[in-house]
Design an enzyme around this catalytic site. Sequence first.
Site, mmCIF file in Angstrom:
data_model
loop_
_atom_site.group_PDB
_atom_site.id
_atom_site.type_symbol
_atom_site.label_atom_id
_atom_site.label_comp_id
_atom_site.label_asym_id
_atom_site.label_seq_id
_atom_site.Cartn_x
_atom_site.Cartn_y
_atom_site.Cartn_z
ATOM 1 N N LYS A 21 2.339 -13.663 6.227
ATOM 2 C CA LYS A 21 2.504 -14.792 5.295
ATOM 3 C C LYS A 21 4.012 -15.069 5.247
ATOM 4 C CE LYS A 21 0.701 -17.515 2.061
ATOM 5 N NZ LYS A 21 -0.384 -18.486 2.214
ATOM 6 N N ASP B 131 -6.303 -4.126 5.487
ATOM 7 C CA ASP B 131 -7.376 -3.536 4.692
ATOM 8 C C ASP B 131 -8.459 -4.573 4.418
ATOM 9 O OD1 ASP B 131 -8.592 -1.582 2.994
ATOM 10 O OD2 ASP B 131 -7.815 -2.689 1.272
ATOM 11 N N ASP C 273 -4.049 -16.627 5.423
ATOM 12 C CA ASP C 273 -5.145 -17.421 4.835
ATOM 13 C C ASP C 273 -5.857 -18.233 5.914
ATOM 14 O OD1 ASP C 273 -2.590 -18.466 4.847
ATOM 15 O OD2 ASP C 273 -2.847 -19.762 3.110
ATOM 16 N N TYR D 149 0.810 -1.218 0.000
ATOM 17 C CA TYR D 149 0.000 0.000 0.000
ATOM 18 C C TYR D 149 0.844 1.270 0.000
ATOM 19 C CZ TYR D 149 -5.021 -0.502 0.545
ATOM 20 O OH TYR D 149 -6.347 -0.680 0.333
#
Length: 358
Positions: free
Chosen positions: A190, A247, A223, A123
């Site tokens: 992740k 987000d 995930d 971002y």
Amino acid sequence: MTNVTLISGDGIGPEIAEATRRCIDATGAGIKWDLAEAGLDVMEREGTPLPEATVESIRRNGIALKAPITTPVGTGFRSINVHLRQAFDLYACLRPCKSYKGVRSRYSDIDLVIVRENTEDLYAGIEFEKGKDDTLELIAWLNQRSKRQIKPDAGVSIKPISVAGTKRIMRYAFDYARKMGRKKVTSVHKANIMKFSDGLWLEVSRQVAKDFPDIEFEDRIVDNMCMQLVQKPELYDVIVLPNLYGDILSDLCAGLVGGLGVAPGANIGLKAAIFEATHGSAPKYKGQNKVNPTALILSGVLMLRHLGKTPEADKLESAVATVIAEGKNVTYDMKPNRDDPTAVGTREMADAIIAKMK
Ligand code: NAD
């Protein structure tokens, strides 16, 4: 008295800002409002959507309550929301997601807080457009140094995650947990795939956690986190995430507790904090005294807590919860049937909340 900048925004902004101001005043919190403008309406008059006087007011007071502002597509003016976040280095985005009785949702027992890093990650806006000279140069440079090859017709977005940026958001999350009597912080990443960005995030998370032995710490791969949130959201408390996952998961969590109408938020930095609803300016409802003021009022509750005005915050939150639970003096979107003729307007819902505080 505590000085607070009140930005009434545009679209439905002025109506919900007025409703929120009246509710906060009724708590007796002693707020002196410094009225400021931003958005389309002031743009038409003054030629800028963010007058310097508004920025100066936030700088002076350090605290602002902001109603939504339209970001018109294709006119060239940047999002004022993004501009304010960058101008004041508002590095922490806070999104509490709480179940209130009377709000229609599949879940009933959620009380979690998303803490999103606001300045780094994909971002950050560091992007290279396909085919441009700089992009081709960057790709050639990377291809020389990496076994993995990027195709020459690729666009590239950069994902910076720093020790300093991660440390400050982690400390914010743990400090917030401690201050608010929360028990656990979950760091999301992740790191198994992106070892040098998310891996660093996880390493710094673990280091910071050691300074807060009174708060439980755990980490989750993003995930898996999504699945866990849908299956057993009641297990989570404070969840801290890098910008992009933050987000996405903050909207997921807003959905778990009944959607944007009841989702408050805040963007917080060292020198300023801006409190705002998650939803936008819903221009089609402008001036109709129709929309739900709850998200901005709950953002006001967050602001009162931030200011240490806990009794006033409790009083306002409990009045909002009672009005929603009763389901009588609520706006159309909170009725089981959206055409329900007994739905009240923005002003009247605020009146009902104020009446509960007397
Ligand atoms: P939106 O949130 O304004 O509206 C989407 C729909 O949600 C509305 O049509 C309405 O049906 C419903 N809704 C929103 N707020 C509601 C409320 N308080 N009560 C009842 N129903 C409500 O999203 P959008 O249409 O995508 O965006 C409109 C404008 O707002 C855009 O210019 C966007 O950039 C801007 N925006 C601003 C902010 C902000 O100021 N922080 C945040 C998001 C979007």
